[in-house]
Design a protein around this motif. Sequence first.
Motif, PDB file in Angstrom:
ATOM      1  N   PRO A 220      10.233 -44.827  26.681  1.00  0.00           N
ATOM      2  CA  PRO A 220       9.088 -45.678  26.760  1.00  0.00           C
ATOM      3  C   PRO A 220       9.977 -47.035  27.875  1.00  0.00           C
ATOM      4  O   PRO A 220      10.824 -47.463  26.739  1.00  0.00           O
ATOM      5  CB  PRO A 220       7.884 -45.887  26.172  1.00  0.00           C
ATOM      6  CG  PRO A 220       8.065 -43.947  25.316  1.00  0.00           C
ATOM      7  CD  PRO A 220       9.069 -44.322  25.434  1.00  0.00           C
ATOM      8  N   TRP A 221       9.014 -48.231  27.790  1.00  0.00           N
ATOM      9  CA  TRP A 221       9.443 -49.156  28.754  1.00  0.00           C
ATOM     10  C   TRP A 221       8.573 -49.895  28.007  1.00  0.00           C
ATOM     11  O   TRP A 221       7.389 -50.167  28.400  1.00  0.00           O
ATOM     12  CB  TRP A 221       9.897 -49.638  30.348  1.00  0.00           C
ATOM     13  CG  TRP A 221      10.404 -51.288  30.489  1.00  0.00           C
ATOM     14  CD1 TRP A 221      10.340 -51.895  29.262  1.00  0.00           C
ATOM     15  CD2 TRP A 221       9.810 -51.254  32.059  1.00  0.00           C
ATOM     16  NE1 TRP A 221      10.744 -53.307  30.200  1.00  0.00           N
ATOM     17  CE2 TRP A 221      10.251 -52.715  31.538  1.00  0.00           C
ATOM     18  CE3 TRP A 221       9.999 -50.757  32.910  1.00  0.00           C
ATOM     19  CZ2 TRP A 221      10.295 -53.680  32.578  1.00  0.00           C
ATOM     20  CZ3 TRP A 221      10.299 -51.713  34.377  1.00  0.00           C
ATOM     21  CH2 TRP A 221      10.613 -53.028  33.909  1.00  0.00           C
ATOM     22  N   GLU A 222       8.960 -50.830  27.035  1.00  0.00           N
ATOM     23  CA  GLU A 222       7.815 -51.480  26.079  1.00  0.00           C
ATOM     24  C   GLU A 222       7.111 -52.628  26.434  1.00  0.00           C
ATOM     25  O   GLU A 222       5.408 -52.692  26.877  1.00  0.00           O
ATOM     26  CB  GLU A 222       8.320 -52.038  24.947  1.00  0.00           C
ATOM     27  CG  GLU A 222       6.862 -52.323  24.206  1.00  0.00           C
ATOM     28  CD  GLU A 222       7.825 -53.261  22.676  1.00  0.00           C
ATOM     29  OE1 GLU A 222       8.981 -54.038  23.206  1.00  0.00           O
ATOM     30  OE2 GLU A 222       6.972 -53.508  21.959  1.00  0.00           O
ATOM     31  N   ARG A 223       7.968 -53.236  27.550  1.00  0.00           N
ATOM     32  CA  ARG A 223       7.430 -54.513  28.136  1.00  0.00           C
ATOM     33  C   ARG A 223       6.189 -53.275  29.433  1.00  0.00           C
ATOM     34  O   ARG A 223       5.887 -54.828  30.260  1.00  0.00           O
ATOM     35  CB  ARG A 223       8.019 -54.657  28.958  1.00  0.00           C
ATOM     36  CG  ARG A 223       8.721 -56.249  27.645  1.00  0.00           C
ATOM     37  CD  ARG A 223       7.382 -56.627  27.134  1.00  0.00           C
ATOM     38  NE  ARG A 223       7.636 -57.694  25.462  1.00  0.00           N
ATOM     39  CZ  ARG A 223       7.532 -57.734  24.963  1.00  0.00           C
ATOM     40  NH1 ARG A 223       6.202 -58.132  25.168  1.00  0.00           N
ATOM     41  NH2 ARG A 223       7.903 -59.039  23.358  1.00  0.00           N
ATOM     42  N   GLY A 224       6.194 -52.737  29.766  1.00  0.00           N
ATOM     43  CA  GLY A 224       5.474 -51.830  31.010  1.00  0.00           C
ATOM     44  C   GLY A 224       4.674 -51.011  30.470  1.00  0.00           C
ATOM     45  O   GLY A 224       3.512 -51.381  29.274  1.00  0.00           O
ATOM     46  N   ALA A 225       3.776 -50.379  31.198  1.00  0.00           N
ATOM     47  CA  ALA A 225       2.567 -49.572  31.357  1.00  0.00           C
ATOM     48  C   ALA A 225       3.208 -47.925  30.627  1.00  0.00           C
ATOM     49  O   ALA A 225       3.835 -47.878  30.830  1.00  0.00           O
ATOM     50  CB  ALA A 225       1.770 -49.812  32.950  1.00  0.00           C
ATOM     51  N   PRO A 226       1.822 -47.439  30.280  1.00  0.00           N
ATOM     52  CA  PRO A 226       2.190 -46.993  29.886  1.00  0.00           C
ATOM     53  C   PRO A 226       3.267 -45.066  30.564  1.00  0.00           C
ATOM     54  O   PRO A 226       3.851 -44.644  29.932  1.00  0.00           O
ATOM     55  CB  PRO A 226       1.338 -45.617  29.187  1.00  0.00           C
ATOM     56  CG  PRO A 226      -0.379 -46.779  28.887  1.00  0.00           C
ATOM     57  CD  PRO A 226       0.632 -48.111  30.448  1.00  0.00           C
ATOM     58  N   ASP A 227       2.906 -45.635  32.061  1.00  0.00           N
ATOM     59  CA  ASP A 227       3.697 -44.375  32.623  1.00  0.00           C
ATOM     60  C   ASP A 227       5.660 -45.115  33.215  1.00  0.00           C
ATOM     61  O   ASP A 227       6.047 -45.093  33.839  1.00  0.00           O
ATOM     62  CB  ASP A 227       2.666 -44.524  33.459  1.00  0.00           C
ATOM     63  CG  ASP A 227       2.172 -45.833  34.631  1.00  0.00           C
ATOM     64  OD1 ASP A 227       2.321 -46.768  34.331  1.00  0.00           O
ATOM     65  OD2 ASP A 227       1.637 -45.320  35.530  1.00  0.00           O
ATOM     66  N   ASP A 228       5.587 -46.313  31.981  1.00  0.00           N
ATOM     67  CA  ASP A 228       6.803 -47.068  32.719  1.00  0.00           C
ATOM     68  C   ASP A 228       7.968 -46.291  31.759  1.00  0.00           C
ATOM     69  O   ASP A 228       7.882 -46.570  30.642  1.00  0.00           O
ATOM     70  CB  ASP A 228       6.781 -48.588  32.960  1.00  0.00           C
ATOM     71  CG  ASP A 228       6.125 -48.822  34.414  1.00  0.00           C
ATOM     72  OD1 ASP A 228       5.705 -48.390  34.950  1.00  0.00           O
ATOM     73  OD2 ASP A 228       5.125 -50.214  33.476  1.00  0.00           O
ATOM     74  N   TYR A 229       9.533 -46.342  32.435  1.00  0.00           N
ATOM     75  CA  TYR A 229      10.571 -45.575  31.644  1.00  0.00           C
ATOM     76  C   TYR A 229      11.660 -45.641  31.530  1.00  0.00           C
ATOM     77  O   TYR A 229      11.983 -46.759  32.633  1.00  0.00           O
ATOM     78  CB  TYR A 229      10.872 -44.199  31.377  1.00  0.00           C
ATOM     79  CG  TYR A 229       9.024 -43.406  30.948  1.00  0.00           C
ATOM     80  CD1 TYR A 229       9.326 -42.978  29.691  1.00  0.00           C
ATOM     81  CD2 TYR A 229       8.073 -42.964  31.736  1.00  0.00           C
ATOM     82  CE1 TYR A 229       8.691 -42.381  29.009  1.00  0.00           C
ATOM     83  CE2 TYR A 229       6.930 -42.845  31.036  1.00  0.00           C
ATOM     84  CZ  TYR A 229       6.969 -42.224  29.684  1.00  0.00           C
ATOM     85  OH  TYR A 229       6.329 -41.447  29.275  1.00  0.00           O
ATOM     86  N   VAL A 230      12.062 -46.268  31.116  1.00  0.00           N
ATOM     87  CA  VAL A 230      13.935 -46.279  30.620  1.00  0.00           C
ATOM     88  C   VAL A 230      14.682 -45.068  30.809  1.00  0.00           C
ATOM     89  O   VAL A 230      14.050 -44.604  30.430  1.00  0.00           O
ATOM     90  CB  VAL A 230      14.580 -47.798  29.475  1.00  0.00           C
ATOM     91  CG1 VAL A 230      15.786 -47.300  29.774  1.00  0.00           C
ATOM     92  CG2 VAL A 230      13.837 -48.779  29.711  1.00  0.00           C
TER      93      VAL A 230
END
Length: 299
Positions: A220-230
């Motif tokens: 997960p990409w913490e600074r994004g939304a729940p559906d954002d990933y690195v």
Amino acid sequence: MNLITRLLNRITGGSDDEQSAAETPADEDSGQPNGSERRPADPPTEPMGASPVADGTVTMQSHGSHWDTVLPDDGTGTNIDDLVFQTVKEGEPVEGVTHEDQNVTGYIGDGEEVKPMVVTLDSQVATAYPRIEGVTHEFSATQLNEWNIGIEAWIGGDLGPAGVTAFATNYFEHPPEHFGGDCSVSLALSAYDFGESDYDTIVGEDGEELDVSDFVGFRPWERGAPDDYVVRTKVKETTRVEHGPIQGYLLRVPLFRPEGEAGPEFDVNLFVADHVAGEYEPNVGDSVEGACWLQAEFN
């Protein structure tokens, strides 16, 4: 800290000493849309796990940054307006489930790999987002967070051994109970930030140099939304996409492979627009990385 965490920290510019997502809460009052930061410095440290669906805030319930992944920076607003108008006028209508006594209709726009999706309430445009051709997998849906608008949602669940949360592109078509339990989904990513990896080795905790040239994984990409990933992955296939203002590549890539195994790999499609890739042109076999939005069409 394990190899996956160390490597994905490097992608986002984080250090080996960063706190976990639980210890470092996202700045919910920043007012920044998901995907607004380039390679954030505060990624969570647990790999292959979904952000809790409940973590999504109202400020994340928008598609501005999602359109940024497919449309160029110059004139984006005009392009969106044009696409929405054309899609409602000429697109394929899809009847949805009535919401609060309002008729719900979706319109799927022209295109093959990347299409505009517009949803109306009583013939008034309520939302619009890019819909990307995905790769089908078996999925077990366990969490649902409906957006305030009532016709969109994040769905969380299990993709093989990994937990993921995705934006449901066809949520408006079915009642909420449709999105629970075992099902099949078509998964696709679109990139906020993307490029070829410039390293094939990292230094392990024991000081030894480790070969990561074949590594694939996400978190997960913490600074994004729940559906954002690195994501770090390798390109398997490339398809050129040229449809009006939408210009780029649809890549077939593995999202992850179970840790410690050579396979099976869980492939997804990843769309990277020309304005996001810059001068980089993806080729089969390249190691690539970036921050991405995950969407799913539930079958």
